[in-house]
Scaffold this motif. Structure first.
Motif, PDB file in Angstrom:
ATOM      1  N   PHE A  13       5.989  -3.856 -14.837  1.00 19.02           N
ATOM      2  CA  PHE A  13       6.501  -2.503 -14.584  1.00 19.02           C
ATOM      3  C   PHE A  13       5.632  -1.779 -13.561  1.00 19.02           C
ATOM      4  CE2 PHE A  13       6.450   2.045 -15.364  1.00 19.02           C
ATOM      5  CZ  PHE A  13       7.794   2.355 -15.301  1.00 19.02           C
ATOM      6  N   GLN A  14       4.318  -1.832 -13.722  1.00 16.73           N
ATOM      7  CA  GLN A  14       3.427  -1.123 -12.801  1.00 16.73           C
ATOM      8  C   GLN A  14       3.485  -1.705 -11.388  1.00 16.73           C
ATOM      9  OE1 GLN A  14       1.873   1.662 -13.103  1.00 16.73           O
ATOM     10  NE2 GLN A  14       2.228   1.962 -15.271  1.00 16.73           N
ATOM     11  N   ILE A  15       3.551  -3.030 -11.273  1.00 15.94           N
ATOM     12  CA  ILE A  15       3.638  -3.657  -9.951  1.00 15.94           C
ATOM     13  C   ILE A  15       4.932  -3.247  -9.266  1.00 15.94           C
ATOM     14  CG2 ILE A  15       3.918  -5.863  -8.749  1.00 15.94           C
ATOM     15  CD1 ILE A  15       1.913  -7.027 -10.831  1.00 15.94           C
ATOM     16  N   VAL A  16       6.049  -3.340  -9.970  1.00 16.06           N
ATOM     17  CA  VAL A  16       7.344  -2.970  -9.387  1.00 16.06           C
ATOM     18  C   VAL A  16       7.374  -1.485  -9.036  1.00 16.06           C
ATOM     19  CG1 VAL A  16       9.818  -2.740  -9.875  1.00 16.06           C
ATOM     20  CG2 VAL A  16       8.615  -4.854 -10.473  1.00 16.06           C
ATOM     21  N   ALA A  17       6.877  -0.629  -9.924  1.00 18.81           N
ATOM     22  CA  ALA A  17       6.873   0.811  -9.657  1.00 18.81           C
ATOM     23  C   ALA A  17       6.067   1.151  -8.406  1.00 18.81           C
ATOM     24  CB  ALA A  17       6.323   1.566 -10.864  1.00 18.81           C
ATOM     25  N   HIS A  18       4.912   0.510  -8.228  1.00 17.85           N
ATOM     26  CA  HIS A  18       4.103   0.783  -7.046  1.00 17.85           C
ATOM     27  C   HIS A  18       4.757   0.222  -5.781  1.00 17.85           C
ATOM     28  CE1 HIS A  18       1.091   1.967  -9.986  1.00 17.85           C
ATOM     29  NE2 HIS A  18       0.480   2.581  -8.987  1.00 17.85           N
ATOM     30  N   VAL A  22       5.951   2.511  -2.481  1.00 22.28           N
ATOM     31  CA  VAL A  22       5.585   2.240  -1.087  1.00 22.28           C
ATOM     32  C   VAL A  22       6.846   2.085  -0.230  1.00 22.28           C
ATOM     33  CG1 VAL A  22       4.503   0.546   0.444  1.00 22.28           C
ATOM     34  CG2 VAL A  22       3.341   1.257  -1.649  1.00 22.28           C
ATOM     35  N   ALA A  23       7.842   1.357  -0.730  1.00 24.28           N
ATOM     36  CA  ALA A  23       9.096   1.187   0.012  1.00 24.28           C
ATOM     37  C   ALA A  23       9.819   2.518   0.176  1.00 24.28           C
ATOM     38  CB  ALA A  23       9.993   0.182  -0.699  1.00 24.28           C
ATOM     39  N   ALA A  24       9.722   3.374  -0.817  1.00 23.10           N
ATOM     40  CA  ALA A  24      10.414   4.660  -0.764  1.00 23.10           C
ATOM     41  C   ALA A  24       9.910   5.539   0.370  1.00 23.10           C
ATOM     42  CB  ALA A  24      10.257   5.386  -2.092  1.00 23.10           C
ATOM     43  N   ILE A  25       8.638   5.443   0.656  1.00 23.31           N
ATOM     44  CA  ILE A  25       8.069   6.252   1.733  1.00 23.31           C
ATOM     45  C   ILE A  25       8.765   5.936   3.052  1.00 23.31           C
ATOM     46  CG2 ILE A  25       5.956   6.650   3.084  1.00 23.31           C
ATOM     47  CD1 ILE A  25       4.430   6.178   0.409  1.00 23.31           C
ATOM     48  N   VAL A  26       9.112   4.687   3.246  1.00 28.22           N
ATOM     49  CA  VAL A  26       9.718   4.252   4.503  1.00 28.22           C
ATOM     50  C   VAL A  26      11.238   4.365   4.489  1.00 28.22           C
ATOM     51  CG1 VAL A  26       9.978   2.291   6.071  1.00 28.22           C
ATOM     52  CG2 VAL A  26       7.799   2.677   4.909  1.00 28.22           C
TER      53      VAL A  26
END
Length: 134
Positions: A13-18, A22-26
């Motif tokens: 969960f933590q890996i996917v959330a992070h 990061v993808a959301a910023i772009v």
């Protein structure tokens, strides 16, 4: 030395959330970011702050059963471990505030190490060493 009981579902969960963050910023548009606001209020505001913190840890008020179900659901969806573990660890924080035993005191740990320590400790250390004689 503490031993950690790794819960792999929290790790994933933590890996996917992070990664999504990061993808959301772009890739996200401003309309997508507007959608983040109500979810933040639901998960962090109602789930963590109101239910896990004020209700579970401090017993600040009484919830009707329907509100408990909603609050615990939102708190769980915030991804900060089950409510009983969250409340236990937060009680330890209040008991040992600003000492070396404080689970998340910035006074004794570099901020980056504190972030990693808290991320791992909150989610993976499900069997905290607690002095039950208190």
């Amino acid at each position: 030395m503490r031993s950690f009981a790794v819960k792999y579902q929290f790790l994933v969960f933590q890996i996917v959330a992070h990664m999504v963050t990061v993808a959301a910023i772009v890739y996200y548009s401003w309309q997508d970011w507007l959608l983040v606001i109500p979810f933040y209020i639901l998960f962090c505001g109602i789930g963590i702050s109101l239910t896990f913190h004020r209700y579970c840890t401090h017993k600040a008020f009484i919830f009707p059963i329907w509100a408990k179900i909603i609050g615990f659901t939102f708190g769980t969806l915030a991804g900060q471990s089950p409510s009983i573990g969250w409340a236990l660890k937060h009680s330890m924080h209040h008991t040992n505030s600003d000492t070396e035993q404080d689970p998340h005191s910035p006074s004794f740990v570099h901020p980056l190490k504190l972030y990693v320590k808290n991320l791992l400790w909150w989610d993976f250390d499900t069997h905290a060493n607690v002095d039950k004689s208190k």
